[in-house]
Motif scaffolding. Sequence first.
Motif, PDB file in Angstrom:
ATOM      1  N   ILE A   1       0.844  -1.205   0.000  1.00  0.00           N
ATOM      2  CA  ILE A   1       0.000   0.000   0.000  1.00  0.00           C
ATOM      3  C   ILE A   1       0.874   1.248   0.000  1.00  0.00           C
ATOM      4  O   ILE A   1       0.699   2.152  -0.820  1.00  0.00           O
ATOM      5  CB  ILE A   1      -0.948   0.000   1.222  1.00  0.00           C
ATOM      6  CG1 ILE A   1      -2.106  -0.980   0.989  1.00  0.00           C
ATOM      7  CG2 ILE A   1      -1.478   1.404   1.515  1.00  0.00           C
ATOM      8  CD1 ILE A   1      -2.978  -1.221   2.207  1.00  0.00           C
ATOM      9  N   LEU A   2       1.837   1.305   0.898  1.00  0.00           N
ATOM     10  CA  LEU A   2       2.685   2.510   0.957  1.00  0.00           C
ATOM     11  C   LEU A   2       3.516   2.655  -0.318  1.00  0.00           C
ATOM     12  O   LEU A   2       3.649   3.754  -0.863  1.00  0.00           O
ATOM     13  CB  LEU A   2       3.594   2.480   2.181  1.00  0.00           C
ATOM     14  CG  LEU A   2       2.966   2.789   3.535  1.00  0.00           C
ATOM     15  CD1 LEU A   2       3.967   3.452   4.465  1.00  0.00           C
ATOM     16  CD2 LEU A   2       1.721   3.665   3.448  1.00  0.00           C
ATOM     17  N   ALA A   3       4.065   1.545  -0.789  1.00  0.00           N
ATOM     18  CA  ALA A   3       4.925   1.615  -1.979  1.00  0.00           C
ATOM     19  C   ALA A   3       4.137   2.087  -3.203  1.00  0.00           C
ATOM     20  O   ALA A   3       4.673   2.779  -4.065  1.00  0.00           O
ATOM     21  CB  ALA A   3       5.560   0.255  -2.248  1.00  0.00           C
TER      22      ALA A   3
ATOM     23  N   GLY B   1       1.663   4.170  -3.140  1.00  0.00           N
ATOM     24  CA  GLY B   1       1.138   5.534  -2.992  1.00  0.00           C
ATOM     25  C   GLY B   1      -0.205   5.635  -2.308  1.00  0.00           C
ATOM     26  O   GLY B   1      -0.815   6.698  -2.311  1.00  0.00           O
ATOM     27  N   GLY B   2      -0.677   4.542  -1.701  1.00  0.00           N
ATOM     28  CA  GLY B   2      -1.952   4.607  -0.983  1.00  0.00           C
ATOM     29  C   GLY B   2      -1.756   5.039   0.463  1.00  0.00           C
ATOM     30  O   GLY B   2      -0.631   5.125   0.958  1.00  0.00           O
ATOM     31  N   THR B   3      -2.879   5.333   1.115  1.00  0.00           N
ATOM     32  CA  THR B   3      -2.845   5.609   2.559  1.00  0.00           C
ATOM     33  C   THR B   3      -3.067   4.295   3.301  1.00  0.00           C
ATOM     34  O   THR B   3      -3.777   3.416   2.815  1.00  0.00           O
ATOM     35  CB  THR B   3      -3.901   6.645   2.965  1.00  0.00           C
ATOM     36  OG1 THR B   3      -3.894   6.775   4.397  1.00  0.00           O
ATOM     37  CG2 THR B   3      -5.309   6.225   2.540  1.00  0.00           C
TER      38      THR B   3
END
Lengths: 531, 531
Positions: free
Chosen positions: A476-478, A480-482
């Motif tokens: 998720i972080l990689a 671009g999500g929150t």
Amino acid sequence: MDMLWSGWGDPAKAAPLPETVTGLLRDLLGVRPRETGPASLEAIAVPESALSAAARQALADRVGDEAYVRTDAESRIRHTRGKSTPDLLRIRAGEVDDIPAAVVLPGSHDEVLAVLEACAAHGLAAVPFGGGTSVVGGLTPEGKRDFVAVDLRRLDSLLALDEISRTATLQVGLRAPAAEALLNERGFTLGHFPQSYEWASIGGFAAARSSGQASAGYGRFDEMVLGLALATPEGTLELGRAPRSAAGPDLRHLVLGSEGALGVITSVTVRIRPLPETRVYEGWRFASFEAGAAALRRLAQDGPRPTVLRLSDETETFIGLAQPDEIGGTEAPQQAGCMAIAGYEGTAEETAERRARAREVLLACGGEFAGEQPGERWAHGRYNAPYLRDALLDAGAFAETLETAAFWSALPALYDAVRGALTDALTEAGTPPLVMCHISHVYENGASLYFTVVSAQGDDPVAHWAPAKRAACDAILAAGGTISHHHGVGTDHRDWYTKEIGPVGVRILQAVKAEVDPAGILSPGVLIPVR
Amino acid sequence: MDMLWSGWGDPAKAAPLPETVTGLLRDLLGVRPRETGPASLEAIAVPESALSAAARQALADRVGDEAYVRTDAESRIRHTRGKSTPDLLRIRAGEVDDIPAAVVLPGSHDEVLAVLEACAAHGLAAVPFGGGTSVVGGLTPEGKRDFVAVDLRRLDSLLALDEISRTATLQVGLRAPAAEALLNERGFTLGHFPQSYEWASIGGFAAARSSGQASAGYGRFDEMVLGLALATPEGTLELGRAPRSAAGPDLRHLVLGSEGALGVITSVTVRIRPLPETRVYEGWRFASFEAGAAALRRLAQDGPRPTVLRLSDETETFIGLAQPDEIGGTEAPQQAGCMAIAGYEGTAEETAERRARAREVLLACGGEFAGEQPGERWAHGRYNAPYLRDALLDAGAFAETLETAAFWSALPALYDAVRGALTDALTEAGTPPLVMCHISHVYENGASLYFTVVSAQGDDPVAHWAPAKRAACDAILAAGGTISHHHGVGTDHRDWYTKEIGPVGVRILQAVKAEVDPAGILSPGVLIPVR
């Protein structure tokens, strides 16, 4: 009524899986029936409460009655952790290492203030407890300190209703159906219907920035909150003299989402709307998730905006999770493509007009009208998925959900990344999963993705799930999500949350916490690391 | 082009008052012509810059060129205070006790970080400077420390535009027309048109929670901001991975409205919308302010919502301030009742449909259609009021504005209280005023009130105004309003702001400031008291 201690919701609503589903789980995912059932509540070995006699007396003094300070085993078990799948698996196994020393039930804002003061004086941590429905470890403080669950159920009043301004001031211990009933009596609705609706509390919605299934029409809970009162160990913060202001930073948004780490929200003033005359839900079928997402984006950006708008991906549509209570039924709507649900609520005239205009857009985007039946099925089963999870766990399957949000342009890669991470991690662990996804919240500039994972449990299902969950959070972080669109941070997402807001963001929150909670008693380790 | 140093805007647009108005001012308010005009820029006695050679060298090193560190008198005068009426009166009188020691012009986010580091090292305060249009003392730090104006005009790029997600990333030194032009080229608009539009900067909009004249359709600026970068003495805070999130408190709203006290915003990612095909504005006449306000409330709560929606009270309608460039003209629309302006922007089809439905509502609420001429006049003169103020000051009149917001039910008493406070205070001072008001921003749950005060200047107009301003601020808080709906806090509103958020709120902001700005160099005394 209390929720099922070892699962979700009303114990009377628990039902076993249909045999058709059991067969599918076995053939598709290799699910084997469990050899042992859950522990019984009575059989759980609960350690003696560490609450000292002095602390007990101090708390009883603050809430005016010894009956509101509870240390019996059942009360404490019922306030142990929340309702994530690992939470349920652990409580079913009789693990109660996270049990509170006591449950205290203040009856007013001032009693909450006094309870916090007493906790600080006696070296106890304090964890606010509303509906108990956290799925991110929000009720599990860290550290060696004993803690008290501050159960807010006695704060259950509608304090004010302003028909002119269309606002209501609600105490936070009200569960959503009770709050909705109080507003309905006066001709209004909050319009907030998350999947946890039947059990979650107003305070939990505020503390965790909840978002309901009708968010396209009514907005998120944090967008509904216009004012609030927060009790902290250093005193009260009251905010909200106007719907919008330029008087400094909007501190309401520092309290919303603070998950008990910065204080106990005791009341909120929320926007209310007239009860809709009409509620109609319908199904639309798209050839692909991509085509359906494009249609949702078009409605979110250019309107008209339905009140409910959601889209299941191919797997979720095939399994029929869009209508959970139909799974395994002989009339289950398993088909190819992707099912979207559009719902319209409002006056009869406005609803008809908006629905007609949305229909044109959906047709222009390649949607095929599937009638009202899928919409009605969705509406009927909208709160049932957590019950289904209980039945899956009973049947030896593992089932869990996670969710995120991003800008529209980032959504396709985010979808692929999370799906891939979950599939790879669980396949590597020897339990290849079924991963399903839907979009359930749309904005002009982006949307949420909600994933459901089902697999065999493995020998130690809690340990089995952990690497997959970590892989999904990393993905998720990689991409671009929150780290969360509406479940929150709790302790489960904290390590990714600190990456999301960065070291300066973490230091800001730690500084705020140190200012209002110098003894560090408020839900230590929830949201941000203990400094 | 630089703004007029002693007044507003483009010096070429300055124009004297028509004689008809001069006569009215004399007869109605006892305004006498001023005996002396403003000082000339060259004649102002500017103290030597206190910037040490070492500090100058350090700043020049950080921004890469000595030309970007300015200590000449004119540069410093042009960065002295903002554009409130007391600000203008003082600069016209040659008072420059609030002058910066230097003006420094960084060219990137990293250069801003480096400038803050250099300021901290050399004991200088730093005040971010965008368009210089603050009307609340936001550019006037407190204390004995010399300060540097950090002029952000070189941060003037469109960094990214995402047509799918409909977002744009703008650097903060862009003035609104330049930002709008960059977006228009790509077929988009920000839709943010405050009265300060021609001169204000993107960074100022964010730092002070600006609200534009089309806020009913496009929302407030703080609602448009989806992401941002903040430079602080302790490093960078970057926020905004999704339009909405449940990952903790929404720290974007801690930065928005922070007015330079917590850092320097260097870029914002904002929601953009397609350029409207159609823009149409029209007038509606109501029998009273109360009747007009009820109509605005009905549209704000039940729709359809115009893009622009404003309502002048009886006095403002009579004077014709709704169309400032028509004041004193022979065709001025002075009439009884209250004039509302409704504007519609969008596609031709959607605009026509929305306008027709709003028309029905306005008629049902007792409105009388006044044609498009009042709307066109408003649109034509929408940025002219600050020029008119310059002419009034030149003619010996005092003119100032202030504003607030509240919930709908509190609005009538708030209106009476502020009007009464201003009238009483200035009448007592021997200069009975004309007090006008309009509603210019509507929400489901409340609205703003924007007051304009005109009176004779008195012998010392700055001192003359102070008690009236204090009385108005006291009245706003006592009647339940917020101390600012869109002008901000600065230093002028700080004492009321601290009452509005209370001691716990102030301590929270002071703790955040101490964490990101341990040396206390960022706009000391702006927003919150120095701890």
